[in-house]
Every structure is written in C-alpha cells, then in structure tokens.
Design a protein around this motif. Structure first.
Motif, PDB file in Angstrom:
ATOM      1  N   GLY A   1       0.803  -1.257  -0.017  1.00 51.37           N
ATOM      2  CA  GLY A   1       0.262  -0.210   0.044  1.00 51.37           C
ATOM      3  C   GLY A   1       0.628   1.053   0.043  1.00 51.37           C
ATOM      4  N   VAL A   2       2.009   1.073  -0.361  1.00 53.62           N
ATOM      5  CA  VAL A   2       2.944   2.389  -0.370  1.00 53.62           C
ATOM      6  C   VAL A   2       2.720   3.263  -1.456  1.00 53.62           C
ATOM      7  N   ILE A   3       2.493   2.688  -2.832  1.00 47.40           N
ATOM      8  CA  ILE A   3       2.313   3.371  -4.197  1.00 47.40           C
ATOM      9  C   ILE A   3       1.043   2.679  -4.431  1.00 47.40           C
ATOM     10  N   ASP A   4       0.239   3.310  -5.337  1.00 45.67           N
ATOM     11  CA  ASP A   4      -0.944   2.975  -5.925  1.00 45.67           C
ATOM     12  C   ASP A   4      -0.635   2.520  -7.403  1.00 45.67           C
ATOM     13  N   GLU A   5       0.458   2.828  -8.177  1.00 40.95           N
ATOM     14  CA  GLU A   5       0.647   2.439  -9.535  1.00 40.95           C
ATOM     15  C   GLU A   5       2.225   2.342  -9.370  1.00 40.95           C
ATOM     16  N   PRO A   6       2.530   1.460 -10.568  1.00 40.40           N
ATOM     17  CA  PRO A   6       4.017   1.225 -10.387  1.00 40.40           C
ATOM     18  C   PRO A   6       4.926   2.420 -10.809  1.00 40.40           C
ATOM     19  N   LEU A   7       6.205   2.618 -10.082  1.00 44.25           N
ATOM     20  CA  LEU A   7       6.881   3.596 -10.514  1.00 44.25           C
ATOM     21  C   LEU A   7       7.824   3.427 -11.819  1.00 44.25           C
ATOM     22  N   GLU A   8       7.845   4.297 -12.709  1.00 44.43           N
ATOM     23  CA  GLU A   8       8.402   4.291 -13.790  1.00 44.43           C
ATOM     24  C   GLU A   8       9.867   4.342 -13.859  1.00 44.43           C
ATOM     25  N   TRP A   9      10.363   5.275 -12.798  1.00 43.97           N
ATOM     26  CA  TRP A   9      11.697   5.784 -12.776  1.00 43.97           C
ATOM     27  C   TRP A   9      12.657   4.583 -12.081  1.00 43.97           C
ATOM     28  N   LEU A  10      12.255   3.512 -11.680  1.00 44.03           N
ATOM     29  CA  LEU A  10      12.857   2.381 -11.320  1.00 44.03           C
ATOM     30  C   LEU A  10      13.737   1.833 -12.315  1.00 44.03           C
ATOM     31  N   LEU A  11      13.321   1.555 -13.316  1.00 46.78           N
ATOM     32  CA  LEU A  11      14.168   0.875 -14.350  1.00 46.78           C
ATOM     33  C   LEU A  11      14.127   2.023 -15.833  1.00 46.78           C
ATOM     34  N   PHE A  12      15.349   1.530 -16.379  1.00 47.97           N
ATOM     35  CA  PHE A  12      15.746   2.438 -17.529  1.00 47.97           C
ATOM     36  C   PHE A  12      15.448   3.954 -17.315  1.00 47.97           C
ATOM     37  N   SER A  13      16.361   4.346 -16.358  1.00 47.11           N
ATOM     38  CA  SER A  13      16.661   5.693 -15.705  1.00 47.11           C
ATOM     39  C   SER A  13      17.787   5.952 -15.099  1.00 47.11           C
ATOM     40  N   ASP A  14      18.302   7.073 -14.896  1.00 49.22           N
ATOM     41  CA  ASP A  14      19.584   7.455 -14.169  1.00 49.22           C
ATOM     42  C   ASP A  14      19.801   6.603 -12.802  1.00 49.22           C
ATOM     43  N   PHE A  15      18.560   6.379 -12.283  1.00 47.92           N
ATOM     44  CA  PHE A  15      18.573   5.493 -11.199  1.00 47.92           C
ATOM     45  C   PHE A  15      19.047   4.224 -11.161  1.00 47.92           C
ATOM     46  N   SER A  16      18.694   3.819 -12.083  1.00 44.70           N
ATOM     47  CA  SER A  16      18.761   2.039 -12.198  1.00 44.70           C
ATOM     48  C   SER A  16      20.362   2.041 -12.903  1.00 44.70           C
TER      49      SER A  16
END
Length: 273
Positions: A130-145
């Motif tokens: 229940g931390v988020i309602d929809e998937p986080l897009e920036w986890l993959l294929f981003s500067d973070f990853s």
C-alpha cells in the motif's frame, strides 16, 4: 630485470595509445578513412553541445556513484575492521561480501531488470504494502537504475582498499584517543579517516575510472535513453567512425589522467602499493 616488463608495456600500452592518438587526427567520410593531419575531430568534439551534455552526464554518473560507493565501502570496511575482533570472522565476513562479485558483471547487472521493472518485484511489493498505487516508472531505464547498477558492480573496488588500509591502523591509537576523552565521532574524524586516506584515494581512482570508461551498463540499464562518453565511443566504432572515436578516447584519457593526478596530490599512494 625491468626490460621484459618495459617491453610488454611498450607493446601493449604505449604503442596502442600512440596509434589511437595518430588516428584521432585522420579524416573520415561516409565510405572511407583518409590518413591526414586535421583537427576537425577535436573541433567538433569540443564545440558540440551534444558532446558537452554527454561529458556532463559521465561526470554525474561518476560523482554520484563515487559518493554512494564511498559511504557503503567505508561503512562495511569500518565494521569489518573495528567491530569484528577475530581475524577468522573478519575473513569470513569479507568473503561473504565478495561472493556476489565472483559472477559475471553482465549477469549481476541484468539481474536488476526483473527486480526494478514495471511489474517487477520492487513495484509489486510496494503496491501490495500500500505504499504506492501504481508502478514507479523511474525505477528502471533511468539514471537511478544506471547508478544503482554502477554501485552494485563497483562497490567492492572501494571496500577492499579501505579495509586493507584500516587493518593497518594501530588499534592502540584508537585506544589512546578514547583514553584522552575523545568521542566516537571525534575518533572517526581525527584518527581513522586521516589514516584511511590512502585507501580512500585508491578506491576513488578505481571507481571513477571504471565508471567513466563503462558503456555497456549505461546502454542496458538506461534502455538506450541515456549516454556517457564510453557509449559515444562505442557508437562511433559501430558506425566505423574510427577517427572520431579515437579523438573522444584521447580526450577521455586525458580527463581521467587529470583526475588521477589531482587525487594523487592529496596522498602518497606509493606507500600503499
């Protein structure tokens, strides 16, 4: 006795670099490479806004990765060196830390993709909690990853030299500082960190040079949405633009050597080698 090693370095290091420097002044067309002495490759490289953006991106990856690996590496090395008393358990814990690095870099990097994906383990877990309602897009294929993969791949190169330096610190110095009334943070700042500087510099050189020369990690973990200097060189080679790739490689080499030269001014690294 130094002649065989000098010959190996000459054949496999000095001569290839000289050849790259020579080719960097050649001229390339769509269908051929013309041996010449022109500066157009360097002119384009130093004046193109795209190249400037790529270099800035490379420095960003290097700095952020260095900060993360430094914090993790110092913490792990400090715990192993000062909180585990028995040498046997220090060796065991150190080997446990190094086990993931016995596998291929590519396998360890690609293993993050199903974990960070839109329907991956991380997003599924956060949604179920229940931390988020929809998937986080920036986890993959981003500067973070990209940075996450860099930290995972190269953190051991920071842990090893720092741990090696910390193990050489005379524990009586720490006891003397504690007997003199120094607190834990004071001992850390005034005793341990100054004596660990050679290991910090060695780890920094390893991490920064590896990140700045890497290209495959950026390509895979950014989903080809970002670039660094290594990938710029790889793209030029793929397009058979060898003079342009050589010029970029020479500029990158000079940049890395300048960084190493600046770092070596802070500590006499020869005492550690």
């Amino acid at each position: 006795m130094a002649a065989p090693l000098a010959l190996v370095l000459l054949l496999f290091l000095v001569i290839p670099i000289i050849m790259i420097a020579v080719v960097s002044f050649w001229r390339a067309t769509e269908f051929s490479i013309i041996p010449d002495f022109v500066f157009e490759n360097y002119e384009f490289l130093l004046t193109s806004p795209v190249t400037l953006t790529v270099f800035i991106n490379t420095f960003k990856y290097a700095i952020v990765t260095w900060i993360c690996t430094l914090l993790i590496g110092f913490t792990v090395a400090y715990y192993l060196a000062f909180h585990i008393r028995e040498m046997r358990w220090q060796v065991v814990m150190f080997l446990l830390c190094s086990i993931p690095f016995l596998t291929s870099n590519i396998i360890r990097m690609i293993s993050w993709i199903p974990f960070l994906g839109r329907n991956g383990i991380a997003n599924s877990t956060l949604i179920s909690w229940g931390v988020i309602d929809e998937p986080l897009e920036w986890l993959l294929f981003s500067d973070f990853s990209v940075i996450l993969a860099f930290v995972h791949l190269y953190v051991l190169f920071m842990v090893v030299p720092i741990f090696n330096t910390m193990m050489r610190i005379d524990k009586s110095l720490v006891e003397a500082a504690r007997d003199a009334g120094a607190t834990g943070p004071q001992i850390l700042w005034n005793v341990i960190i100054p004596l660990t500087k050679p290991g910090l510099m060695i780890g920094t050189i390893f991490v920064v040079t590896l990140v700045m020369g890497d290209f495959f990690t950026v390509r895979i973990m950014s989903g080809s949405q970002s670039a660094n200097v290594g990938r710029l060189i790889s793209n030029d080679i793929g397009l058979l633009q060898y003079p342009s790739a050589s010029a970029t490689a020479i500029v990158l080499l000079i940049t890395v050597l300048l960084i190493i030269g600046i770092l070596l001014r802070f500590v006499d690294i020869r005492k550690e080698l």
